[in-house]
Design a protein around this motif. Structure first.
Motif, PDB file in Angstrom:
ATOM      1  N   THR A   1      11.782   8.922   4.266  1.00 54.97           N
ATOM      2  CA  THR A   1      11.734   7.457   4.167  1.00 54.97           C
ATOM      3  C   THR A   1      13.128   6.868   3.917  1.00 54.97           C
ATOM      4  O   THR A   1      13.454   5.800   4.447  1.00 54.97           O
ATOM      5  CB  THR A   1      10.794   7.035   3.031  1.00 54.97           C
TER       6      THR A   1
ATOM      7  N   THR B   1       0.842  -1.198   0.000  1.00 51.80           N
ATOM      8  CA  THR B   1       0.000   0.000   0.000  1.00 51.80           C
ATOM      9  C   THR B   1       0.874   1.244   0.000  1.00 51.80           C
ATOM     10  O   THR B   1       1.557   1.543   0.988  1.00 51.80           O
ATOM     11  CB  THR B   1      -0.927   0.019   1.233  1.00 51.80           C
ATOM     12  N   LEU B   2       0.854   1.969  -1.105  1.00 49.77           N
ATOM     13  CA  LEU B   2       1.729   3.127  -1.278  1.00 49.77           C
ATOM     14  C   LEU B   2       1.438   4.214  -0.250  1.00 49.77           C
ATOM     15  O   LEU B   2       2.363   4.854   0.264  1.00 49.77           O
ATOM     16  CB  LEU B   2       1.556   3.697  -2.698  1.00 49.77           C
ATOM     17  N   SER B   3       0.173   4.418   0.078  1.00 53.72           N
ATOM     18  CA  SER B   3      -0.198   5.481   1.016  1.00 53.72           C
ATOM     19  C   SER B   3       0.298   5.217   2.435  1.00 53.72           C
ATOM     20  O   SER B   3       0.382   6.139   3.255  1.00 53.72           O
ATOM     21  CB  SER B   3      -1.722   5.665   1.034  1.00 53.72           C
ATOM     22  N   LEU B   4       0.634   3.969   2.735  1.00 56.32           N
ATOM     23  CA  LEU B   4       1.120   3.614   4.070  1.00 56.32           C
ATOM     24  C   LEU B   4       2.645   3.587   4.163  1.00 56.32           C
ATOM     25  O   LEU B   4       3.190   3.348   5.247  1.00 56.32           O
ATOM     26  CB  LEU B   4       0.573   2.239   4.486  1.00 56.32           C
ATOM     27  N   GLN B   5       3.302   3.852   3.060  1.00 52.76           N
ATOM     28  CA  GLN B   5       4.768   3.786   3.049  1.00 52.76           C
ATOM     29  C   GLN B   5       5.381   5.106   3.508  1.00 52.76           C
ATOM     30  O   GLN B   5       6.099   5.781   2.780  1.00 52.76           O
ATOM     31  CB  GLN B   5       5.265   3.389   1.656  1.00 52.76           C
ATOM     32  N   SER B   6       5.072   5.457   4.743  1.00 51.55           N
ATOM     33  CA  SER B   6       5.608   6.680   5.344  1.00 51.55           C
ATOM     34  C   SER B   6       6.833   6.349   6.181  1.00 51.55           C
ATOM     35  O   SER B   6       7.127   5.182   6.471  1.00 51.55           O
ATOM     36  CB  SER B   6       4.542   7.346   6.224  1.00 51.55           C
TER      37      SER B   6
ATOM     38  N   LYS C   1      -4.901  14.229  14.518  1.00 49.13           N
ATOM     39  CA  LYS C   1      -4.217  13.124  13.820  1.00 49.13           C
ATOM     40  C   LYS C   1      -2.939  12.738  14.549  1.00 49.13           C
ATOM     41  O   LYS C   1      -2.616  11.554  14.696  1.00 49.13           O
ATOM     42  CB  LYS C   1      -3.905  13.536  12.378  1.00 49.13           C
TER      43      LYS C   1
ATOM     44  N   TYR D   1       9.211  16.741   7.480  1.00 44.28           N
ATOM     45  CA  TYR D   1       9.431  15.982   6.237  1.00 44.28           C
ATOM     46  C   TYR D   1      10.818  16.199   5.650  1.00 44.28           C
ATOM     47  O   TYR D   1      11.235  15.471   4.742  1.00 44.28           O
ATOM     48  CB  TYR D   1       8.358  16.344   5.209  1.00 44.28           C
TER      49      TYR D   1
ATOM     50  N   ASP E   1      -6.660   2.419   8.257  1.00 43.98           N
ATOM     51  CA  ASP E   1      -6.064   2.249   6.932  1.00 43.98           C
ATOM     52  C   ASP E   1      -5.224   0.986   6.849  1.00 43.98           C
ATOM     53  O   ASP E   1      -5.216   0.302   5.814  1.00 43.98           O
ATOM     54  CB  ASP E   1      -5.189   3.466   6.594  1.00 43.98           C
TER      55      ASP E   1
ATOM     56  N   ASN F   1       5.973   4.588   9.469  1.00 46.11           N
ATOM     57  CA  ASN F   1       5.538   3.204   9.305  1.00 46.11           C
ATOM     58  C   ASN F   1       6.694   2.249   9.025  1.00 46.11           C
ATOM     59  O   ASN F   1       6.534   1.029   9.127  1.00 46.11           O
ATOM     60  CB  ASN F   1       4.499   3.102   8.186  1.00 46.11           C
TER      61      ASN F   1
ATOM     62  N   ALA G   1      -5.961  -2.133   4.442  1.00 43.45           N
ATOM     63  CA  ALA G   1      -4.909  -2.556   3.504  1.00 43.45           C
ATOM     64  C   ALA G   1      -4.591  -4.037   3.676  1.00 43.45           C
ATOM     65  O   ALA G   1      -4.381  -4.758   2.683  1.00 43.45           O
ATOM     66  CB  ALA G   1      -3.650  -1.719   3.731  1.00 43.45           C
TER      67      ALA G   1
END
Length: 311
Positions: A147, A58-63, A228, A142, A295, A66, A299
């Motif tokens: 990552t 899952t690309l959106s979870l590749q933070s 959040k 950021y 999420d 995580n 996923a």
């Protein structure tokens, strides 16, 4: 076959006398320990494998944060793959195998227990530092936490911890010193994590009061971001509390033994009970993440459904 002194682990004699091994109380205890670990082992492997699969696909979870979750899941996966099955073997097969075979398995088991405990605690420390950076330097988060940087950090940490654990295991030569180092390191990491989360709690509480006294569009956006942040931080805090709860009996036991100098022998029964509680942490961590992170839960479910469709 005599089990009076089955082997020596870093100078400490592993003691399970023959009457104890053949006694009904020990056999019942060994069977109970084997059943518990035998039940949780596949569950630990499956749930942590699902977390790794979900994060990978899952690309959106590749933070960046995580990646630390993946590191913790990988350490927990190894617990279910290696440590829980070998603990079953040690208790279930202790009076069926040769002394030499039992000794080899026990040495292998205790080394990996030392290694993966350090990896789990180190990852939790990194997670708390990441949460602190997100709060104190949110405008540069950021830029500081990428990552790539986190991936390199995690890989370096795993390699370093494996090398250090190997060096310490073979160079120290004393079980009491190894336990003292382990307990000291654990308490230091817990103290650092505690101080970080206390600082986070104070800032979050102050920010919450400011939001309540000044209502505006910008403040509303900040409030949303803070919600959040609080949700993510609270999940990390639950994981930490679970770690402390599972490791607390073992720490108290080892501190008491260190205080009275009782590390000249290792009792398999006591050791197995304490380790069973410790290993439950690896089984429960993924449940906490699936419960708290919607999420991730979605996923993981999508990954399972996608694999079934491909078949």
């Amino acid at each position: 076959m005599s089990h009076q002194n089955c082997c020596s682990v870093l100078g400490a004699t592993v003691q399970t006398n023959l009457s104890m091994l053949n006694g009904k109380s020990y056999q019942s205890l060994g069977t109970a320990i084997s059943i518990v670990n035998g039940f949780f082992s596949p569950m630990t492997v499956l749930t942590n494998l699902l977390i790794l699969l979900a994060l990978w696909k899952t690309l959106s979870l590749q933070s960046a944060s995580n990646i630390f979750v993946a590191s913790l899941a990988l350490a927990d996966l190894c617990v279910g793959l290696f440590l829980q099955p070998t603990l079953v073997f040690i208790n279930f097969a202790a009076h069926h195998v040769s002394t030499q075979a039992l000794c080899v398995v026990l040495q292998f088991h205790m080394f990996l227990a030392y290694l993966f405990t350090a990896l789990s605690l180190g990852t939790l420390t990194y997670l708390s530092i990441e949460r602190s950076i997100a709060l104190h330097w949110h405008l540069r988060y950021y830029e500081i936490v990428t990552t790539k940087k986190v991936t390199v950090t995690v890989i370096q940490f795993w390699v370093f911890q494996f090398l250090m654990s190997t060096i310490i295991w073979f160079a120290v030569g004393s079980y009491s010193i190894l336990v003292a180092l382990s307990v000291t390191g654990t308490l230091c990491c817990i103290l650092v994590i505690f101080c970080i989360y206390m600082s986070i709690w104070r800032i979050v509480r102050t920010h919450h009061k400011q939001i309540q006294s000044h209502q505006s569009t910008a403040q509303g956006q900040n409030a949303l971001n803070m919600l959040k942040y609080k949700a993510k931080t609270y999940t990390s805090l639950i994981i930490l509390e679970l770690f402390a709860f599972c490791y607390f009996p073992y720490l108290c036991f080892e501190i008491a033994r260190l205080a009275r100098g009782g590390h000249d022998f290792i009792d398999i029964a006591e050791y197995s009970i304490l380790e069973t509680v410790v290993f439950l942490n690896s089984s429960l961590n993924p449940i906490i993440y699936f419960w708290r992170v919607k999420d991730l839960r979605r996923a993981a479910w999508n990954s399972v459904c996608h694999n079934n469709q491909n078949r």
